[in-house]
Design an enzyme around this catalytic site. Structure first.
Site, PDB file in Angstrom:
ATOM      1  N   HIS A   1      -3.057   2.145   8.413  1.00  0.00           N
ATOM      2  CA  HIS A   1      -4.237   1.358   7.562  1.00  0.00           C
ATOM      3  C   HIS A   1      -4.149   0.025   8.382  1.00  0.00           C
ATOM      4  CE1 HIS A   1      -6.127  -1.078   4.691  1.00  0.00           C
ATOM      5  NE2 HIS A   1      -5.152  -1.707   4.335  1.00  0.00           N
TER       6      HIS A   1
ATOM      7  N   HIS B   1      -7.226  -3.461   9.194  1.00  0.00           N
ATOM      8  CA  HIS B   1      -8.389  -4.145   8.840  1.00  0.00           C
ATOM      9  C   HIS B   1      -8.959  -4.632  10.068  1.00  0.00           C
ATOM     10  CE1 HIS B   1      -6.228  -5.974   5.040  1.00  0.00           C
ATOM     11  NE2 HIS B   1      -5.903  -4.719   5.082  1.00  0.00           N
TER      12      HIS B   1
ATOM     13  N   HIS C   1     -12.405  -4.026   2.604  1.00  0.00           N
ATOM     14  CA  HIS C   1     -10.960  -3.932   2.916  1.00  0.00           C
ATOM     15  C   HIS C   1     -10.757  -3.509   4.511  1.00  0.00           C
ATOM     16  CE1 HIS C   1      -6.864  -3.025   1.172  1.00  0.00           C
ATOM     17  NE2 HIS C   1      -6.905  -3.452   2.324  1.00  0.00           N
TER      18      HIS C   1
ATOM     19  N   GLU D   1       0.738  -1.209   0.153  1.00  0.00           N
ATOM     20  CA  GLU D   1      -0.140   0.000  -0.017  1.00  0.00           C
ATOM     21  C   GLU D   1       0.699   1.268  -0.116  1.00  0.00           C
ATOM     22  OE1 GLU D   1      -2.650  -0.451  -0.879  1.00  0.00           O
ATOM     23  OE2 GLU D   1      -3.711  -2.105   0.346  1.00  0.00           O
TER      24      GLU D   1
HETATM   25  P1  13P Z   1       1.448  -5.301   3.351  1.00  0.00           P
HETATM   26  O1  13P Z   1       1.847  -6.496   4.302  1.00  0.00           O
HETATM   27  O2  13P Z   1       1.981  -5.301   1.747  1.00  0.00           O
HETATM   28  O3  13P Z   1       1.426  -3.904   4.101  1.00  0.00           O
HETATM   29  O4  13P Z   1      -0.069  -5.404   3.203  1.00  0.00           O
HETATM   30  C1  13P Z   1      -1.184  -5.597   4.047  1.00  0.00           C
HETATM   31  C2  13P Z   1      -2.345  -4.997   3.635  1.00  0.00           C
HETATM   32  O5  13P Z   1      -3.271  -4.699   4.659  1.00  0.00           O
HETATM   33  C3  13P Z   1      -2.839  -4.794   2.231  1.00  0.00           C
HETATM   34  O6  13P Z   1      -4.013  -3.780   2.193  1.00  0.00           O
END
Ligand code: 13P
Length: 215
Positions: free
Chosen positions: A94, A96, A157, A75
């Site tokens: 960022h 989840h 996401h 990202e």
């Molecule tokens: P990365 O390990 O590449 O940072 O990816 C994790 C992620 O949440 C992608 O949206």
């Protein structure tokens, strides 16, 4: 702050994502602004293994600032674009988180059902439409959803926050997750009443008057 300290704080923030329960595994990523670019977590490296030297330094176009670095987070475009287009941002988180992601899986943002929605900068937390992770269109849609805001949900996401420090970006991500959880619970009795624009403007004024969140 010297870069060695900032590197340590980025790693600590990434670990805190999982420790606080708003992320799991190697999902999510963290970045902080440096002179001429950003430091970002590497892709796919478990946070408990991550060391300060594993972070990747990029310029704001995504070019590596040093040779022999790990591969940056998938990202990196999202982080670099936010730091380029939002000069007030010093850090981006960022993750989840479960409730924010559950709402985002329905393409729903968080309306002003609770006054604390104002901590994200406006009358709601928008949800960006779905796009494939790691792509320019994904970043563009996230940036649009972040306009005038410090947080956005990302369809199918997760969520993203920006702030003037790593600590604030993490706190905001935790707050967004809490609001999403509250909103999902409130929805069980039907759509809750939403505060109007004047009421939310009054909340912003009260935040300013009381220096709320500035500690
Ligand atoms: P990365 O390990 O590449 O940072 O990816 C994790 C992620 O949440 C992608 O949206």
């Amino acid at each position: 702050m010297i870069e060695a300290d900032l590197r340590q704080r980025v790693v600590e923030t990434a670990r805190a994502l999982n420790a606080s329960g708003i992320n799991q595994g190697t999902s999510g990523n963290v970045s902080a602004r440096i002179d001429g670019g950003l430091l970002i977590t590497p892709t796919s490296l478990p946070y408990e293994q991550m060391q300060a030297a594993d972070l990747v330094a990029l310029d704001l176009q995504g070019q590596p600032l040093h040779e022999g670095q790990r591969r940056p987070s998938s990202e990196w475009r999202l982080h670099a674009d936010i730091l380029r287009q939002r000069p007030e941002a010093q850090a981006v988180v960022h993750c989840h988180s479960t409730s924010a992601t559950a709402l985002a899986c329905h393409g729903r943002g968080i309306p002003a059902f609770h006054y604390m929605v104002a901590v994200a900068g406006g009358v709601d937390v928008r949800c960006a439409p779905y796009a494939l992770f790691g792509t320019q269109i994904f970043s563009d849609l996230a940036l649009a959803a972040l306009e005038g805001r410090q947080a956005a949900l990302l369809a199918q996401h997760g969520q993203v926050t920006l702030a003037t420090s790593l600590q604030q970006a993490l706190r905001l991500a935790i707050e967004v997750e809490t609001l999403a959880r509250m909103y999902l619970q409130a929805l069980q009795l039907g759509e809750p009443r939403v505060l109007d624009v004047a009421q939310m403007a009054a909340v912003q004024q009260q935040f300013s008057a009381l220096l709320y969140g500035a500690a």
